[in-house]
Design a protein around this motif. Structure first.
Motif, mmCIF file in Angstrom:
data_model
loop_
_atom_site.group_PDB
_atom_site.id
_atom_site.type_symbol
_atom_site.label_atom_id
_atom_site.label_comp_id
_atom_site.label_asym_id
_atom_site.label_seq_id
_atom_site.Cartn_x
_atom_site.Cartn_y
_atom_site.Cartn_z
ATOM 1 N N LYS A 1 0.853 -1.185 0.000
ATOM 2 C CA LYS A 1 0.000 0.000 0.000
ATOM 3 C C LYS A 1 0.886 1.231 0.000
ATOM 4 O O LYS A 1 1.981 1.211 0.558
ATOM 5 C CB LYS A 1 -0.923 0.014 1.215
ATOM 6 C CG LYS A 1 -1.944 -1.120 1.214
ATOM 7 C CD LYS A 1 -3.057 -0.890 2.210
ATOM 8 C CE LYS A 1 -4.128 -1.965 2.080
ATOM 9 N NZ LYS A 1 -5.338 -1.666 2.871
ATOM 10 N N VAL A 2 0.404 2.304 -0.609
ATOM 11 C CA VAL A 2 1.133 3.559 -0.641
ATOM 12 C C VAL A 2 0.371 4.552 0.227
ATOM 13 O O VAL A 2 -0.826 4.777 0.024
ATOM 14 C CB VAL A 2 1.277 4.097 -2.077
ATOM 15 C CG1 VAL A 2 2.086 5.397 -2.081
ATOM 16 C CG2 VAL A 2 1.959 3.059 -2.966
ATOM 17 N N ILE A 3 1.063 5.133 1.198
ATOM 18 C CA ILE A 3 0.437 5.996 2.191
ATOM 19 C C ILE A 3 0.910 7.432 2.006
ATOM 20 O O ILE A 3 2.111 7.697 1.964
ATOM 21 C CB ILE A 3 0.770 5.538 3.624
ATOM 22 C CG1 ILE A 3 0.520 4.027 3.797
ATOM 23 C CG2 ILE A 3 -0.006 6.347 4.652
ATOM 24 C CD1 ILE A 3 -0.912 3.614 3.625
ATOM 25 N N LEU A 4 -0.024 8.352 1.908
ATOM 26 C CA LEU A 4 0.280 9.780 1.840
ATOM 27 C C LEU A 4 -0.486 10.487 2.942
ATOM 28 O O LEU A 4 -1.719 10.416 2.997
ATOM 29 C CB LEU A 4 -0.129 10.357 0.472
ATOM 30 C CG LEU A 4 -0.036 11.888 0.338
ATOM 31 C CD1 LEU A 4 1.418 12.349 0.393
ATOM 32 C CD2 LEU A 4 -0.705 12.369 -0.936
ATOM 33 N N ASN A 5 0.254 11.160 3.840
ATOM 34 C CA ASN A 5 -0.373 11.898 4.946
ATOM 35 C C ASN A 5 -1.393 11.047 5.706
ATOM 36 O O ASN A 5 -2.489 11.501 6.040
ATOM 37 C CB ASN A 5 -1.054 13.164 4.419
ATOM 38 C CG ASN A 5 -0.066 14.150 3.842
ATOM 39 O OD1 ASN A 5 1.076 14.237 4.290
ATOM 40 N ND2 ASN A 5 -0.481 14.901 2.838
#
Length: 567
Positions: free
Chosen positions: A127-131
């Motif tokens: 998974k790619v997590i931003l903020n």
């Protein structure tokens, strides 16, 4: 950690002195350092900040090179629309996390970026997590807040050796449990009852209750993984729990402290995962946590005192809060604030670390180690009061269990009556939930439903088209709609949780099955058992850390501060 502290101090000083390291005389036309001027600056700042000259010189060069790269990327973005994002990658072979930069347009779907990550990094499921938010593969990057220089975390979703840690699998298990709420034989599942700090069940709308149960379940799964030091896996579950908490009304979140505790746990995972690049998100989460505790406990914890008769147990939450605030202040270069917070932490730690002799006295009386520790914290070290508090808490728990057993018995009897009247178990259970256990009202709900027109097939097709427009495969979208009874939002959530794949329990349940089960789902029982394994039997488990990890971080910050003079 120490490097971030030094760089933060230097950046503040450079800004104050209006020095731009990427320009002459600190950088020449070939972007090489102006050595004489850089050396002079390092010596001046080393004396000003009372830090080793070599350390300051190294940090200044890191800042200079970073500024040059940022300028180049800004120019590229202006001229071509190609942005550069920074990725924090999961560790390999027991090593540390690594970083990499990747160029991408922002008007493309996140799936395109994820495909490139999979190819270049060699990850199968992540998974790619931003903020603090998971990127939706089917949406454009710019629509999700991704910009030039965005920093994102790449987290392994799960691996073949630890499939039970898969957040999608855990989500399905807790969804089953949320549907079964109040109508099953799970005698040891008090977490299914949404209650306040005293354990009193709360009357809330079913939709919010379901979201809250999903949030709490995923939170507990994440906490279980945290205890095993699997912080990346834990973070996947905690962030998904946060999504479900956002579906609950603010009035509900104002009477339960779960949301605040979740924010603390997320930031704890950030620091444990060496993800200091996520600290901007961490600052906001710590503010949310503190605001939550103030709402739930009162400004001076007076509400907590009225509800529970003491405030000692919840002090462990404030210890972790102040400790994380100290960490953030330190990496921001604010040593004074870091020291002030750390003094509060040390005071709390001294009070919350139970005396071994007192622990023994209580355990001799038949109390468990956990009960003894919680009792001493609540009574601030008074053995006699601790014994009284633990005894009273045992009686309260037994009374709650008795009421739960009565509620389940009544629900089973009502379900039997509705079954005799010819209604399927799933519909009957749903009607009873809507009627808050009132049998007569449940009959009326079922009667009204039987007279309503059938679901319009065209409407279902419209929902399918909406899912296809979002980029999901037709077969997966059809299965998700079938599994969720045509609920578009639930189907979308299910597809996202499964990375766009259809649920294994795609076939809709027959009307004669128990609620929350499905004839097309052979592993429902396995899923439920998996998620229940990680649910603590004691609802006060989150207030019972041993404080060993907290002590390690406390000592690490203290050591770093010791080398920095008071400013």
């Amino acid at each position: 950690m120490a490097e971030r502290n030094v760089e933060a101090k230097l950046k503040k000083q450079l800004k104050q002195d209006k020095i731009q390291l990427w320009k002459v005389p600190y950088s020449d036309d070939a972007q090489q350092p102006g050595r004489a001027h850089m050396q002079e600056l390092a010596e001046r700042y080393a004396a000003l900040l009372r830090l080793p000259g070599s350390e300051v010189a190294e940090a200044l060069e890191v800042i200079r090179v970073g500024a040059l790269k940022r300028g180049e990327r800004n120019q590229t973005f202006r001229e071509s629309g190609v942005a550069t994002v920074e990725l924090l990658l999961p560790p390999r072979d027991g090593g540390k996390k690594s970083k990499m930069s990747m160029e991408t347009r922002l008007d493309v779907c996140a799936q395109e970026l994820m495909d490139r990550i999979a190819e270049e990094v060699g990850l199968a499921s992540f998974k790619v997590i931003l903020n603090g938010r998971t990127l939706n593969a089917g949406q454009r990057l710019d629509q999700q807040g991704v910009g030039n220089h965005s920093r994102m975390m790449v987290l392994k979703a799960f691996d073949a050796a630890s499939a039970p840690a898969d957040v999608g699998r855990a989500h399905r298990g807790f969804r089953i449990l949320s549907e079964r709420d109040g109508s099953d034989d799970l005698q040891d599942a008090p977490f299914l009852e949404v209650a306040d700090q005293k354990g009193t069940p709360l009357k809330i709308p079913q939709r919010e209750k379901k979201a809250l149960i999903l949030a709490m379940g995923l939170h507990e799964k994440g906490r279980a993984l945290m205890k095993r030091k699997r912080h990346d896996d834990a973070l996947c579950h905690l962030l998904q729990a946060d999504v479900h908490f956002s579906e609950c009304g603010s009035a509900l979140l104002g009477v339960v402290d779960n949301h605040g505790v979740l924010q603390l746990d997320i930031v704890w995972c950030y620091q444990a995962s060496e993800a200091l690049s996520c600290l901007d998100d961490g600052r906001q989460r710590l503010r949310l946590a503190e605001d939550c505790f103030v709402r739930c406990y009162g400004e001076r914890r007076q509400r907590l005192l009225v509800i529970k008769g003491n405030t000692g147990q919840e002090d462990v939450l404030f210890l972790r809060l102040r400790l994380l605030q100290s960490l953030l202040a330190f990496v921001d270069g604010d040593d004074l604030q870091a020291r002030q917070r750390l003094e509060q932490v040390e005071s709390l730690y001294a009070r919350l670390s139970p005396d071994a002799d007192k622990m023994t006295q209580l355990m001799v009386l038949g109390f468990s180690e956990r009960e003894a520790r919680l009792g001493l914290r609540a009574s601030r070290g008074d053995v006699q009061e601790a014994a009284s508090l633990v005894g009273r808490r045992r009686r309260e728990r037994e009374e709650l269990r008795r009421r739960e057993r009565q509620k389940r018995k009544k629900n089973k009897e009502s379900l039997a009556v509705l079954a005799e009247a010819g209604y399927g178990a799933r519909d009957a259970a749903a009607a009873l939930r809507r009627a808050n256990g009132d049998l007569e009202r449940a009959f009326q709900i079922l009667l009204d439903a039987s007279q309503a027109p059938p679901t319009c097939e065209a409407n279902l097709d419209q929902k399918l088209q909406q899912l296809l427009y979002l980029g999901f495969e037709r077969s997966a979208a059809e299965a998700a709609l079938a599994s969720t009874g045509g609920d578009l939002q639930s189907a979308t959530e299910l597809l996202i949780d499964n990375w766009g794949a259809g649920p294994s329990e795609a076939a809709p349940p027959s009307e004669d099955e128990e609620p929350g089960t499905s004839s097309g789902s052979a592993d429902d029982s396995e899923l439920v058992n998996e998620v229940l394994e990680d649910i603590p039997g004691d609802e006060d488990d989150y207030l019972d850390p041993t404080l060993e990890e907290e002590l390690q971080l406390l000592n690490a910050i203290k050591t770093h501060l010791a080398r920095s003079p008071d400013q």
